[in-house]
Design an enzyme around this catalytic site. Structure first.
Site, PDB file in Angstrom:
ATOM      1  CD  GLU A  59       0.123  -1.333   3.186  1.00  0.00           C
ATOM      2  OE1 GLU A  59       0.256  -2.311   2.428  1.00  0.00           O
ATOM      3  OE2 GLU A  59       0.282  -1.403   4.416  1.00  0.00           O
ATOM      4  CG  HIS A  83      -5.908  -5.579   1.412  1.00  0.00           C
ATOM      5  ND1 HIS A  83      -6.400  -6.233   2.516  1.00  0.00           N
ATOM      6  CD2 HIS A  83      -4.642  -5.231   1.736  1.00  0.00           C
ATOM      7  CE1 HIS A  83      -5.475  -6.283   3.454  1.00  0.00           C
ATOM      8  NE2 HIS A  83      -4.381  -5.678   3.006  1.00  0.00           N
ATOM      9  CD  GLU A  84      -2.358  -3.868  -0.963  1.00  0.00           C
ATOM     10  OE1 GLU A  84      -1.893  -3.123  -0.076  1.00  0.00           O
ATOM     11  OE2 GLU A  84      -2.356  -5.111  -0.852  1.00  0.00           O
TER      12      GLU A  84
END
Ligand SMILES: [Zn+2]
Length: 635
Positions: free
Chosen positions: A285, A309-310
């Site tokens: 990320e 998610h990231e």
């Protein structure tokens, strides 16, 4: 498990928090930020592909809290040529430093003596070719095969292998960088790109928001850019760019959905860099520029949960950061929970349910294999490599805890709580104790009747999961089980299982269900099914004929199929297994495959034969893991 043989210097960081004093000991840094704190870093490098090193300077701007104390930095395998200090910030003079003994996990402390009133320190240094945070790829290891490539992976404590700094997530810095590369290559960083995408071998960057060291990132290669939306885009090698842009075309939608839930995106642009296949993680990320594995490019957007998610980390992790690695679940549990909320907003509830059910399956498998102490969210990692804590516990148990809070307090109240949590702690690094105090004050104490239904201490400080934990289920998966059972009981041939509209997640569940029914009831298989080796081989080959699983281009499906193939000694998949291990470096896939092979003597021999050739192409982080699995002796 790796342990230290001696007591380590560690620093007790004291944070004043709403009248409570919280002690956050970062056992994974030599730094002394309570005495001298770095607040800005100026970087200047030449990227030397021939020698596989970065060579240049790091200039640190510091705050002196205890003026008599020296500055202590983290380093690993760095060659320090010279150190200078400056009182006025512009004129530098030679300084004195000592580089301490190197610890296997932590690296070596660099102690710099500071003249009175010195506010800047410049370190002239170069990295080593084996730096744990850098991977240098030969042209043959890239998609284009023409140019070399280098990229960084700093989390958890690998930033110190390419920058001398206070490598603890409790310290946040702004940074600028100037990067010189071969003229035909493009450099990108986790920062605002001040040079655009004009290729001239001289690039400048600036990150104005304070970030922890593990979010500093760099990649250099034959990269092209394509816009996806007004503030979103993708970088990839030319041959991957079109596929990547198609697959990631929902990115702007995801940003909008997340903002609606948790407040504004605070980092300006959100771009994604698709890396060559050796990248050891699914994604990283890095702010403004997520690094992603090409194994998510399935062709049908079924693996873009990784982007959700990231992207979610832009709130949980990058905006509100774990203060130490034992608080890692504050990054990953929150992010896994947010990821599923984003997927629900963009793709609907059924997709969310499938992902949550798969998450629970992974969590249960992990709990079955981990020692009690490693099942605790607020894990004790003293004396261990923080990468050891990167199991499904912080991710899935953390997410399940938040799901329990959401279900108990109601979505509206919990969403409001999370939004205010991100605002309250924005651009700060916090401990589990700080989260707990905030939770108590802003949710638990407001609704004591509801609070009594969530055993918060058990969730955070005990192994396993509480009996009252949610048990996510999926309607779609129930349907898959019905179809699988009809096939397994010979009611229909494999070719007639209605798979045409199955998502990757339904395939994953199908294969898990089939494998469970192959295994004896003691290990969770369907009661009463005891199949012979011949029968299993026949069923595997029927599936393969019907769905061509050995040749599947979907990384998740082919991974699970290969695990099954090893377990059931399905020989026709051998060549594909070897090809997969030789071309993919994502640790999530390759570690379990090597583990599975290593369970039998013949399998282990096969694993070693493949690993001998694949090892030089893997990332140092993956190499460390697989060395451990295969007890690699360094031949
Ligand atoms: Zn994550």
């Amino acid at each position: 498990m790796k342990r230290f043989g001696r007591l380590l210097f560690c620093f007790c960081l004291t944070i004043a928090f709403g009248g409570i004093i919280v002690n956050a000991q970062d056992f994974h840094s030599y730094a002394n930020p309570a005495a001298v704190r770095v607040r800005h870093v100026d970087l200047d490098w030449n990227v030397l592909f021939q020698q596989k090193i970065l060579k240049g300077t790091a200039t640190l701007t510091i705050d002196r809290i205890s003026p008599s104390e020296p500055l202590v930095l983290d380093t690993r395998d760095l060659k320090i040529d010279q150190v200078e200090t400056s009182v006025d910030g512009t004129r530098f003079q030679a300084g004195t430093f000592t580089l301490g003994a190197a610890d296997k996990i932590l690296g070596a402390p660099l102690t710099i003596q500071l003249p009175a009133k010195a506010t800047r320190v410049r370190i002239h240094y170069s990295t080593s070719p084996g730096a744990s945070g850098l991977q240098w790829l030969e042209p043959a290891q890239t998609a284009g095969k023409k140019d070399p490539f280098v990229y960084t992976q700093s989390e958890a404590i690998h930033a110190r292998s390419w920058i001398p700094l206070q490598d603890t997530p409790s310290v946040r810095v702004t940074y600028s960088a100037r990067v010189r590369t071969p003229r035909n290559l493009l450099a990108v960083m986790s920062a605002e790109n001040l040079s655009g995408t004009v290729r001239d071998g001289d690039y400048s960057f600036r990150m104005r928001q304070p970030i922890p060291s593990y979010l500093i990132a760099l990649a250099v290669g034959d990269l092209r850019f394509r816009a996806l939306g007004p503030r979103t885009g993708v970088y990839a090698e030319p041959s991957t760019l079109a596929l990547a842009a198609r697959e990631l075309s929902d990115t702007e939608k995801m940003v909008v959905a997340t903002e609606r839930l948790y407040g504004p995106y605070r980092w300006g642009r959100y771009d994604i860099l698709v890396l060559p296949p050796s990248f050891p993680y699914g994604g990283m990320e890095n702010p403004r520029l997520t690094f992603a594995t090409p194994t998510i490019l399935a062709g049908d957007k079924s693996l873009v949960s990784l982007v959700a998610h990231e992207l979610a980390h832009s709130w949980s992790g990058n905006l509100v950061t774990n203060a130490t690695w034992r608080d890692f679940w504050l990054n990953e549990g929150f992010t896994t929970y947010l990821e599923r909320r984003i997927l629900e907003a963009v793709y609907g509830r059924s997709r969310e349910e499938m992902e949550a059910a798969l998450g629970l399956r992974d969590l249960n498998d992990e709990i079955a294999s981990l020692p009690d102490a490693d099942e605790i969210l607020h894990i004790d990692l003293k004396g261990r490599d923080p990468d050891d804590g990167s199991t499904d516990i912080p991710y899935e148990k953390g997410a399940l805890f938040l799901r329990h809070l959401e279900q108990t307090f109601g979505r509206a109240r919990f969403d409001q709580f999370l939004k205010s949590y991100f605002n309250h702690f924005s651009f700060q690094s916090i401990t589990t104790e700080q989260f707990q105090a905030y939770l108590k004050q802003n949710l638990l104490d407001k609704y004591p009747d509801l609070a009594s239904k969530v055993p918060v201490d058990e969730w955070i400080n005990q192994p396993g999961v509480p009996a009252s934990a949610p048990k996510p289920t999926s309607q779609a998966f129930a349907q898959v089980e019905t179809e699988a059972s009809r096939w397994l009981s010979n009611q229909i041939p494999a070719a007639r299982i209605p798979t045409a509209r199955w998502s990757t997640q339904e395939w994953q569940h199908f294969l898990t269900f089939v494998q469970n029914s192959f295994e004896p009831p003691a290990s969770g298989g369907a009661a009463g099914t005891q199949l012979s080796q011949t029968e299993k081989a026949r069923l595997m080959s029927e599936l393969d004929r019907a769905f061509n699983l050995t040749r599947s281009g979907n990384s998740e499906i082919v991974f699970q199929w290969l695990v099954m193939s090893i377990r059931n000694q399905y020989e026709p998949a051998n060549a594909r297994l070897e090809e997969f291990l030789m071309t993919v470096g994502r640790r999530k896939f390759i570690r379990p495959l090597y583990q599975e092979l290593a369970k039998t003597p013949a399998g282990k021999e096969k694993a070693l034969a493949i690993y001998r050739r694949a090892r030089p192409t893997y990332h140092p982080i993956a190499v460390t893991s697989i060395d451990d699995v295969l007890k690699w002796s360094g031949e």
